[in-house]
Design a protein around this motif. Structure first.
Motif, PDB file in Angstrom:
ATOM      1  N   PHE A 296       5.461  11.598  -1.477  1.00 18.28           N
ATOM      2  CA  PHE A 296       4.194  12.221  -1.090  1.00 18.28           C
ATOM      3  C   PHE A 296       3.148  11.169  -0.738  1.00 18.28           C
ATOM      4  O   PHE A 296       2.351  11.367   0.172  1.00 18.28           O
ATOM      5  CB  PHE A 296       3.678  13.133  -2.217  1.00 18.28           C
ATOM      6  N   LEU A 297       3.170  10.035  -1.466  1.00 24.57           N
ATOM      7  CA  LEU A 297       2.257   8.938  -1.126  1.00 24.57           C
ATOM      8  C   LEU A 297       2.560   8.442   0.284  1.00 24.57           C
ATOM      9  O   LEU A 297       1.663   8.287   1.121  1.00 24.57           O
ATOM     10  CB  LEU A 297       2.416   7.796  -2.131  1.00 24.57           C
ATOM     11  N   ARG A 298       3.857   8.212   0.542  1.00 28.14           N
ATOM     12  CA  ARG A 298       4.245   7.644   1.842  1.00 28.14           C
ATOM     13  C   ARG A 298       3.955   8.618   2.976  1.00 28.14           C
ATOM     14  O   ARG A 298       3.702   8.225   4.102  1.00 28.14           O
ATOM     15  CB  ARG A 298       5.726   7.272   1.823  1.00 28.14           C
ATOM     16  N   ARG A 299       4.020   9.905   2.652  1.00 30.99           N
ATOM     17  CA  ARG A 299       3.793  10.913   3.667  1.00 30.99           C
ATOM     18  C   ARG A 299       2.393  10.809   4.250  1.00 30.99           C
ATOM     19  O   ARG A 299       2.183  11.023   5.432  1.00 30.99           O
ATOM     20  CB  ARG A 299       3.999  12.283   3.023  1.00 30.99           C
ATOM     21  N   LYS A 300       1.414  10.459   3.411  1.00 31.66           N
ATOM     22  CA  LYS A 300       0.047  10.418   3.942  1.00 31.66           C
ATOM     23  C   LYS A 300      -0.311   9.040   4.484  1.00 31.66           C
ATOM     24  O   LYS A 300      -1.449   8.808   4.874  1.00 31.66           O
ATOM     25  CB  LYS A 300      -0.954  10.888   2.885  1.00 31.66           C
ATOM     26  N   ILE A 301       0.652   8.118   4.477  1.00 22.84           N
ATOM     27  CA  ILE A 301       0.411   6.779   5.020  1.00 22.84           C
ATOM     28  C   ILE A 301       1.392   6.511   6.152  1.00 22.84           C
ATOM     29  O   ILE A 301       2.588   6.361   5.935  1.00 22.84           O
ATOM     30  CB  ILE A 301       0.588   5.710   3.929  1.00 22.84           C
TER      31      ILE A 301
ATOM     32  N   ARG B 173       9.665  12.029  -5.926  1.00 19.28           N
ATOM     33  CA  ARG B 173       8.880  12.961  -5.141  1.00 19.28           C
ATOM     34  C   ARG B 173       7.441  12.495  -4.919  1.00 19.28           C
ATOM     35  O   ARG B 173       6.927  12.551  -3.796  1.00 19.28           O
ATOM     36  CB  ARG B 173       8.896  14.303  -5.879  1.00 19.28           C
ATOM     37  N   SER B 174       6.804  12.015  -5.977  1.00 16.17           N
ATOM     38  CA  SER B 174       5.399  11.623  -5.832  1.00 16.17           C
ATOM     39  C   SER B 174       5.281  10.392  -4.924  1.00 16.17           C
ATOM     40  O   SER B 174       4.311  10.261  -4.180  1.00 16.17           O
ATOM     41  CB  SER B 174       4.772  11.349  -7.194  1.00 16.17           C
ATOM     42  N   LEU B 175       6.292   9.505  -4.973  1.00 15.00           N
ATOM     43  CA  LEU B 175       6.287   8.343  -4.088  1.00 15.00           C
ATOM     44  C   LEU B 175       6.430   8.791  -2.635  1.00 15.00           C
ATOM     45  O   LEU B 175       5.753   8.291  -1.736  1.00 15.00           O
ATOM     46  CB  LEU B 175       7.424   7.393  -4.471  1.00 15.00           C
TER      47      LEU B 175
ATOM     48  N   ILE C  80       0.829  -1.207   0.000  1.00 16.19           N
ATOM     49  CA  ILE C  80       0.000   0.000   0.000  1.00 16.19           C
ATOM     50  C   ILE C  80       0.866   1.261   0.000  1.00 16.19           C
ATOM     51  O   ILE C  80       0.522   2.257  -0.624  1.00 16.19           O
ATOM     52  CB  ILE C  80      -0.969  -0.003   1.209  1.00 16.19           C
ATOM     53  N   ASN C  81       2.022   1.217   0.705  1.00 16.25           N
ATOM     54  CA  ASN C  81       2.910   2.388   0.644  1.00 16.25           C
ATOM     55  C   ASN C  81       4.145   2.114  -0.222  1.00 16.25           C
ATOM     56  O   ASN C  81       5.145   2.802  -0.109  1.00 16.25           O
ATOM     57  CB  ASN C  81       3.313   2.858   2.045  1.00 16.25           C
ATOM     58  N   ARG C  82       4.012   1.081  -1.054  1.00 16.58           N
ATOM     59  CA  ARG C  82       5.068   0.766  -2.027  1.00 16.58           C
ATOM     60  C   ARG C  82       6.408   0.457  -1.376  1.00 16.58           C
ATOM     61  O   ARG C  82       7.466   0.656  -1.971  1.00 16.58           O
ATOM     62  CB  ARG C  82       5.239   1.918  -3.037  1.00 16.58           C
ATOM     63  N   MET C  83       6.393  -0.044  -0.126  1.00 20.87           N
ATOM     64  CA  MET C  83       7.636  -0.547   0.433  1.00 20.87           C
ATOM     65  C   MET C  83       7.939  -1.884  -0.241  1.00 20.87           C
ATOM     66  O   MET C  83       9.065  -2.336  -0.260  1.00 20.87           O
ATOM     67  CB  MET C  83       7.533  -0.731   1.948  1.00 20.87           C
ATOM     68  N   HIS C  84       6.887  -2.560  -0.731  1.00 25.63           N
ATOM     69  CA  HIS C  84       7.034  -3.745  -1.564  1.00 25.63           C
ATOM     70  C   HIS C  84       6.349  -3.480  -2.898  1.00 25.63           C
ATOM     71  O   HIS C  84       5.281  -2.872  -2.936  1.00 25.63           O
ATOM     72  CB  HIS C  84       6.384  -4.966  -0.901  1.00 25.63           C
ATOM     73  N   GLU C  85       6.956  -3.956  -3.968  1.00 24.87           N
ATOM     74  CA  GLU C  85       6.348  -3.788  -5.286  1.00 24.87           C
ATOM     75  C   GLU C  85       5.489  -5.003  -5.609  1.00 24.87           C
ATOM     76  O   GLU C  85       5.762  -6.113  -5.135  1.00 24.87           O
ATOM     77  CB  GLU C  85       7.451  -3.640  -6.350  1.00 24.87           C
ATOM     78  N   ILE C  86       4.457  -4.786  -6.428  1.00 24.19           N
ATOM     79  CA  ILE C  86       3.633  -5.923  -6.840  1.00 24.19           C
ATOM     80  C   ILE C  86       4.043  -6.354  -8.241  1.00 24.19           C
ATOM     81  O   ILE C  86       4.694  -5.604  -8.975  1.00 24.19           O
ATOM     82  CB  ILE C  86       2.136  -5.578  -6.792  1.00 24.19           C
ATOM     83  N   THR C  87       3.674  -7.582  -8.602  1.00 19.78           N
ATOM     84  CA  THR C  87       4.064  -8.107  -9.904  1.00 19.78           C
ATOM     85  C   THR C  87       3.046  -7.712 -10.970  1.00 19.78           C
ATOM     86  O   THR C  87       3.407  -7.346 -12.087  1.00 19.78           O
ATOM     87  CB  THR C  87       4.186  -9.640  -9.851  1.00 19.78           C
ATOM     88  N   SER C  88       1.751  -7.802 -10.619  1.00 18.26           N
ATOM     89  CA  SER C  88       0.732  -7.394 -11.586  1.00 18.26           C
ATOM     90  C   SER C  88      -0.500  -6.908 -10.828  1.00 18.26           C
ATOM     91  O   SER C  88      -0.624  -7.117  -9.631  1.00 18.26           O
ATOM     92  CB  SER C  88       0.371  -8.555 -12.516  1.00 18.26           C
ATOM     93  N   GLY C  89      -1.396  -6.276 -11.568  1.00 12.59           N
ATOM     94  CA  GLY C  89      -2.595  -5.742 -10.938  1.00 12.59           C
ATOM     95  C   GLY C  89      -2.429  -4.267 -10.627  1.00 12.59           C
ATOM     96  O   GLY C  89      -1.470  -3.636 -11.064  1.00 12.59           O
ATOM     97  N   GLU C  90      -3.384  -3.721  -9.895  1.00 13.73           N
ATOM     98  CA  GLU C  90      -3.343  -2.284  -9.619  1.00 13.73           C
ATOM     99  C   GLU C  90      -3.810  -1.998  -8.205  1.00 13.73           C
ATOM    100  O   GLU C  90      -4.755  -2.608  -7.714  1.00 13.73           O
ATOM    101  CB  GLU C  90      -4.255  -1.556 -10.618  1.00 13.73           C
ATOM    102  N   ILE C  91      -3.097  -1.089  -7.552  1.00  9.16           N
ATOM    103  CA  ILE C  91      -3.544  -0.597  -6.253  1.00  9.16           C
ATOM    104  C   ILE C  91      -3.822   0.889  -6.402  1.00  9.16           C
ATOM    105  O   ILE C  91      -3.004   1.620  -6.950  1.00  9.16           O
ATOM    106  CB  ILE C  91      -2.470  -0.833  -5.171  1.00  9.16           C
ATOM    107  N   ARG C  92      -4.990   1.302  -5.939  1.00  8.36           N
ATOM    108  CA  ARG C  92      -5.327   2.731  -5.994  1.00  8.36           C
ATOM    109  C   ARG C  92      -5.466   3.265  -4.580  1.00  8.36           C
ATOM    110  O   ARG C  92      -6.096   2.637  -3.726  1.00  8.36           O
ATOM    111  CB  ARG C  92      -6.632   2.945  -6.762  1.00  8.36           C
TER     112      ARG C  92
END
Lengths: 251, 263
Positions: free
Chosen positions: A82-87, A78-80, A54-66
């Motif tokens: 910013f994502l982590r900042r709100k999580i 930077r955008s990553l 969810i905070n991209r500390m791990h990457e996924i192989t396929s699919g989508e997380i919104r």
């Protein structure tokens, strides 16, 4: 009434590790804003992996997380950040910097709001220093502001970690086995704090737990994972003990 | 009912591995002394030479002490300058060479190869080169010590960095901190006290090394050490050795104290 868009949504998410082990298998579910979600399952079922996608500390192989209706897989730099900042994230081992003061640990939750040079020089605004004290007050540890982190007990350290997360001003808190290294009494304190943040601040909270009893006590909804697959997903009103035991059956 | 203990393999029961390694080690030691022609007998029969030297060293000429105070002072300054410059340069390289921070294997190997190369250069060679470049004096000594410290400290540093707890790094990353901020907040506090103690250890080595560097004209107490040895004036040599010992002991004391305070 228009259905509000979920704060997090998993669509056909798969994760396969480099060595071929399946981490997550076809995960599909939505998390509405403000929910207190508990993920249960055996060790190695993929709970930690799920949380960290969810905070991209791990990457996924396929699919989508919104997250907040934006696909997060393209975030970079930077955008990553910013994502982590709100999580916010809480860990089993607290992950404080032991040699630093409680104040510095709590303020480090704020670094993503400052340019790098200001963070390095420790030039936090007076408001943020005040906010650090308030964050500590919310976890009832304000008097430990100048104590070194490793002089605190485990439960206190976890509360400092929560205060650090609060400095991020998070919309989501991910807690990975937050009470696994704590005794029953401090367990209750920490879980109560998380519940309060969920109810008072409307923060969406996702907690990985081993204990089914705790899950039933605190959750709005329980998701069960087994071998990377969602095998159970019910609102708390519909949860029964026999159902949950299924999650813990051997594969 | 008998309690059934698992069967212990005979390899483990008869300590085959440790005994084997010990025998191998002894064989290698004997073989290498044979091949290189080291004569232990000669060492024992010529021991009286050694005691003769010790007797002459045992009468320090204390009136020589004021003469060496200045060069000794210079030696300490050289060592401090050289170690500080070397250690400061070593830090970024150590961070780039640490396997838990830099996942790019090519970059890491490149940096490590470069560090190996620097460490391979003998300090005496470096001193000879820099005396040729900068002329006789302490500049050559400082540059030599800086490069020598750089090579040694960077290796010690990156090995320390590789033992740190990765949890705080994960936490800082999850907060949304950039690389530099993560290093500053989560890495440096964990390694600071070991850095200080390695820095002081290197300083101590450099004080001793600079006595040797003086041989090549790189300044400091070494010049006087060489002179006294050339003149077979062992009572002066003894004073120099004792004075250096005091400096090393003082640094050691500071190091112990700081480690206690910083831990």
């Amino acid at each position: 009434m228009v259905q509000e868009t979920p704060i997090i949504s998993f669509k056909n998410v798969n994760k396969v590790y480099d060595n071929g082990t399946v981490g997550l298998k076809d995960i599909n579910f939505d998390i509405p804003r403000g929910q207190f979600l508990v993920v249960v399952g055996l060790s190695g079922a993929g709970k930690s992996t799920l949380l960290r996608t969810i905070n991209r500390m791990h990457e996924i192989t396929s699919g989508e997380i919104r997250v907040e209706d934006e696909a997060i897989d393209r975030y970079k730099g930077r955008s990553l950040r910013f994502l982590r900042r709100k999580i916010g994230m809480i860990f089993q081992n607290f992950n404080l910097v032991n040699r630093s003061s409680v104040e510095r640990n709590v303020l480090s939750g704020r670094v993503s709001y400052y340019p790098t040079w200001k963070s390095l020089l420790g030039l936090f605004s007076a408001t943020d220093k005040q906010n650090a004290v308030q964050a500590l007050q919310r976890v009832s540890l304000a008097e430990k502001l100048y104590t070194r982190a490793d002089e605190l007990s485990g439960g206190q350290q976890q509360r400092v970690a929560i205060a650090r997360t609060l400095m991020q001003n998070p919309k989501i808190i991910l807690a990975d086995e937050p009470i696994a290294s704590l005794d029953p009494l401090t367990t209750k304190t920490v879980m109560d704090i998380l519940k309060r943040l969920n109810q008072e601040d409307g923060i969406t909270v996702i907690v990985n737990l081993h204990s089914v009893a705790l899950a039933r006590e605190y959750a709005d909804r329980i998701v069960g994972l087994r071998a990377g697959e969602v095998v159970y997903d019910e609102p708390i009103a519909a949860v029964t003990a026999t159902d949950l035991n299924r999650v813990y059956q051997e594969v | 009912m008998t309690s059934q203990a698992p069967h212990q393999p005979w390899l483990q029961r008869w300590h085959v591995k440790p005994i084997g390694w010990t025998i191998l080690l002894v064989v290698l030691l004997v073989a290498s002394s044979r091949m290189t022609g080291v004569d232990v007998g000669m060492f024992l029969s010529n021991l009286d030479q050694f005691t003769a030297l010790l007797t002459r060293l045992s009468q320090p000429a204390w009136d020589y002490l004021p003469v060496i105070m200045r060069p000794l002072y210079e030696t300490i300054q050289m060592a401090i300058l050289g170690t500080t410059i070397g250690a400061a340069l070593a830090l970024p390289f150590a961070l780039l060479a640490a396997g838990n921070l830099v996942h790019n294997r090519w970059l890491r190997s490149g940096i490590r190869f470069w560090l190996d190369l620097v460490r391979t250069l003998p300090d005496l060679l470096l001193a000879a080169i820099f005396v040729a470049i900068f002329g006789i004096g302490s500049t050559a000594g400082v540059v030599t010590l800086a490069i020598f410290s750089f090579g040694m400290v960077s290796k010690l540093f990156y090995e320390v960095i590789e033992t740190i707890d990765m949890g705080p790094l994960e936490a800082l990353e999850s907060v949304g901190a950039g690389k530099l901020t993560v290093i500053w907040y989560a890495v440096l506090p964990q390694i600071l006290n070991q850095f200080v103690s390695y820095f002081l250890y290197t300083l101590e080595i450099n004080v001793r090394a600079s006595t040797v560097l003086g041989y090549l004209g790189a300044g400091g107490i070494g010049v006087f050490l060489q002179r006294s040895l050339n003149e077979f004036n062992y009572s002066q040599t003894a004073v120099i050795i004792l004075a250096t010992l005091v400096v090393v002991m003082v640094i050691d004391g500071i190091s112990n104290h700081l480690r206690r305070v910083l831990l």
